[in-house]
Scaffold this active site. Structure first.
Site, PDB file in Angstrom:
ATOM      1  N   GLU A 101       1.855  -0.093  -5.109  1.00  0.00           N
ATOM      2  CA  GLU A 101       0.751   0.875  -5.260  1.00  0.00           C
ATOM      3  C   GLU A 101       1.538   2.176  -5.582  1.00  0.00           C
ATOM      4  O   GLU A 101       2.299   2.512  -4.728  1.00  0.00           O
ATOM      5  CB  GLU A 101      -0.164   1.104  -4.337  1.00  0.00           C
ATOM      6  CG  GLU A 101      -1.310   2.040  -4.747  1.00  0.00           C
ATOM      7  CD  GLU A 101      -2.019   2.161  -3.409  1.00  0.00           C
ATOM      8  OE1 GLU A 101      -3.307   2.612  -3.860  1.00  0.00           O
ATOM      9  OE2 GLU A 101      -2.020   2.492  -2.276  1.00  0.00           O
ATOM     10  N   ASP A 117       0.803  -1.094   0.004  1.00  0.00           N
ATOM     11  CA  ASP A 117       0.005   0.053  -0.045  1.00  0.00           C
ATOM     12  C   ASP A 117       0.917   1.233   0.091  1.00  0.00           C
ATOM     13  O   ASP A 117       1.945   1.249   0.612  1.00  0.00           O
ATOM     14  CB  ASP A 117      -0.845   0.008   1.164  1.00  0.00           C
ATOM     15  CG  ASP A 117      -2.042   1.190   1.549  1.00  0.00           C
ATOM     16  OD1 ASP A 117      -2.641   1.298   0.342  1.00  0.00           O
ATOM     17  OD2 ASP A 117      -1.666   1.866   2.423  1.00  0.00           O
TER      18      ASP A 117
END
Length: 706
Positions: free
Chosen positions: A386, A350
């Protein structure tokens, strides 16, 4: 309790970090560079009563450590850290606050929101700098000593090659909360994730890997709890080594190990979505739960010269300081724990840009990337980033080092816009279909580095992408201001569910066209769980707090005719992708490659059967596109694969690109149950907003005669 008579700890050892049972006692080791003293707090087995506080007797290289003879698995504990309370200097020590061990493998209890959890005094109007001396222990979960499970002697991982990988992004709880045939206590747990029915569904689809939203223990934000909501997605980590308790059911940590083994036995890899960029402690007004109380100035990146405040490149209040070697060690130890103990196959990071930030911003040579690249346990796993955050120069798509795949947000937006019918998209979608070479064809990276997706947990589902032009997030309690405002979606004639059969049919056709584009683009495809049968979130494009039917997969809808048809179409498309590698490229080429005089490996045509010239690429109204891939067989024949796309509002007749071939239709997004069939004539009619996958074979007469 055999250790109840102990009045002081033995020195113990500074390694390993965490609480380690050796069969005779437990060694405790915790990092803090700025503490003056750290106390080990022992609790009775239910965690309600604090029995004893024992100072850790030694500190070696900033690791505080001690050994408790006679202690063993099941011991409930926490820490209290003494040191300066000087927020303006970045220090927030407060021994009134019980702290979780950053290396805790299991937790007991939950956070019970109370003002006592905060290290500073709160007035009716604002926070001040005064220390709050209320004991937070009654409101805190505690760490539990566990017996370290043996690493599996035999590697059970499927080791699926990247080129053959098809990922399904899923949520442990949401996947099975509404699945019939499972006992209620099992629903939403790892045991349910390993159920034969779910594995059969994944097999039928052809999924090779599940990417699970965060399973690290996480915190439900106070603001959400006050609104009667929960942090459903889990991007709010409370413990980097402990699984989320609600996912374990009654099986403890072994429930997760069993689930991973069952999926591996079915040939399915398990990838974890992990959040190392921030913690659940938030900004300077957040609670003191672990890292903040142990050594705020080391664990977090603070504003230089004004260390009361946190650098917030994550948008979540704080940023974990991976430039500090002990903090980086914590992250690396956590990753190795999940790989070696749980046999996890990979990670999706993330806000991966945050992890690669050093003093001068994002750096593909940052210590985090270097540490992973040289680690023998981690370098062979699937690594996905990401590639953005909200900090300066936060969009770094294509800039990660070799070994990483990256979520390709440009693929998502371009494919959505093409099928919505936006002007001038043909050049962009051509780039995306060939693995976004302009972004990834560097440093000998392969097309699989482009992690392609059309939908993900963050945004509309596939069905909602074709049902809503605007977000509908009212249930989140934020006046519909949260979530992305631009989704490149269309409702195709009516906002929300429709009784108009033509609108419904058009929406389903566009969904299938989007799926075909995803599955036959070069790169690694990722589907969102439930899209294969038309799951809806009622237009909510930010369902992070909806732990209910909004987010849970509706297996009843999956069993309806429309759901069955959509699932069957998706499975056929994935199977065709697997069976015919020609439908995607496996490596980038910087030169035009020819397989015969009339055949390049890749070429582009429009509906007229004419190869696109420069002026055609600049025709902003062009809505038709044919991607032709070609490869020579050992017998001299040329295998051909066509992805034919009509994003226009009317049907078009597509002429075959020369010099021809024996054409066979495999998939038609306008007719999901249409069987594979031979196609005669000079071309084929493709419905509005539809796509086809066609293959052919061509042999030059001269070659045939020879």
């Amino acid at each position: 309790m055999p250790h109840s008579h102990v009045e002081r700890l033995e020195p113990g050892r500074p390694t390993p970090l965490g609480a380690t049972w050796d069969g005779l006692g437990v060694n405790f080791a915790v990092f803090s560079a700025n503490a003056h003293r750290i106390e080990l707090c022992l609790f009775e087995e239910r965690g309600r009563k604090e029995l004893k506080r024992l100072p850790l007797p030694e500190c070696t290289d900033e690791i505080w450590h001690g050994y408790l003879p006679g202690a063993g698995p099941g011991l409930v504990y926490g820490y209290r850290a003494h040191g300066p309370y000087a927020p303006e200097q970045g220090h927030r020590f407060n021994p009134a606050k019980l702290l979780l061990d950053p290396y805790a493998r299991a937790l007991l209890g939950k956070v019970r929101w109370s003002d006592a959890l905060f290290g500073y005094r709160v007035s009716s109007h604002k926070a001040d700098l005064s220390i709050d001396r209320r004991d937070s222990a009654p409101a805190m979960p505690k760490a539990v000593v566990v017996e370290a499970p043996d690493t599996l002697r035999h590697d059970t991982r499927p080791h699926t090659e990247w080129d053959d990988t098809v990922i399904l992004e899923a949520h442990v709880r949401g996947m099975t909360m509404q699945m019939d045939g499972l006992r209620q206590p099992l629903r939403g747990t790892f045991d349910a994730l390993a159920s034969p029915r779910l594995i059969e569904h994944l097999h039928r689809l052809g999924i090779t890997a599940v990417e699970l939203l965060p399973v690290h223990a996480f915190l439900h934000d106070r603001t959400l709890v006050d609104r009667g909501l929960r942090n459903y997605w889990g991007y709010n980590t409370l413990a980097f080594f402990a699984p989320e308790m609600s996912y374990l059911g009654n099986g403890g940590v072994d429930a997760m190990r069993r689930a991973v083994r069952a999926l591996h036995a079915a040939g399915i890899e398990v990838i974890l979505d992990v959040v190392y960029n921030h913690t659940c402690e938030g900004n300077e007004l957040g609670p003191t739960l672990s890292w903040r109380g142990l050594d705020n100035a080391s664990y977090y990146r603070l504003v230089p010269g004004d260390e009361r405040y946190f650098i917030n490149d994550t948008g979540c209040g704080n940023t974990v300081n991976l430039s500090h070697p002990r903090v980086l060690q914590m992250v690396m130890d956590s990753l190795r724990y999940w790989v070696e103990t749980m046999q996890i196959d990979g990670f999706r990071f993330d806000l991966g840009v945050t992890l690669g930030r050093e003093g001068n911003g994002f750096d593909p040579g940052a210590g985090f990337f270097d540490a992973i690249g040289q680690d023998p346990a981690l370098a062979r796993t699937k690594l996905i980033s990401e590639p953005w955050d909200i900090g300066p120069d936060g969009y770094q798509l294509g800039q990660h080092p070799p070994g990483f795949a990256e979520w390709n947000g440009q693929f998502r937006d371009t494919v959505r816009r093409f099928w919505r019918g936006d002007d001038g998209i043909r050049p962009d979608i051509a780039e995306r279909l060939l693995g976004s070479a302009g972004l990834f064809a560097r440093r000998w990276r392969k097309p699989w580095a482009s992690l392609n997706f059309v939908t993900a947990h963050d945004g509309f589902t596939l069905a909602d992408l074709t049902t809503y032009s605007e977000r509908h997030n009212e249930a989140n309690g934020e006046d519909n201001h949260d979530g992305a405002g631009e989704n490149f979606s269309a409702n195709w004639g009516e906002e929300g569910p429709s009784e108009d059969a033509q609108i419904v049919a058009l929406r389903e056709r566009v969904q299938r066209s989007l799926l075909l584009t995803l599955l036959f683009a070069s790169g690694t495809p990722m589907l969102l769980a439930g899209d294969e049968f038309g799951r809806t979130q009622g237009g909510n494009n930010n369902a992070y707090c909806q732990d209910n039917g909004t987010s849970w997969l509706d297996w009843h809808a999956a069993a309806q005719p429309a759901g069955v048809a959509m699932t069957g179409f998706t499975a056929r498309a994935i199977a065709l992708r697997r069976e015919m590698p020609l439908l995607r490229i496996l490596r980038f080429s910087h030169e035009r490659m020819w397989v015969a005089d009339d055949f390049q490996t890749v070429s582009w045509y429009d509906e007229r059967g004419l190869q696109l010239a420069d002026e055609d690429w600049h025709n902003t109204k062009g809505r038709a596109l044919v991607l032709r891939r070609a490869a020579r067989r050992e017998d001299g024949a040329i295998d051909i694969a066509l992805l034919m796309m009509n994003a226009a509002d009317v049907p078009l007749v597509f002429r075959w690109p020369p010099p021809g071939g024996d054409w066979q239709l495999h998939l038609d997004s306008a007719d999901p149950v249409r069987a594979a069939t031979a196609l005669d004539g000079d071309g084929v009619r493709i419905e509005a907003h539809a796509a086809m996958v066609v293959t052919g074979r061509w042999r030059d007469d001269h070659d045939a005669a020879a």
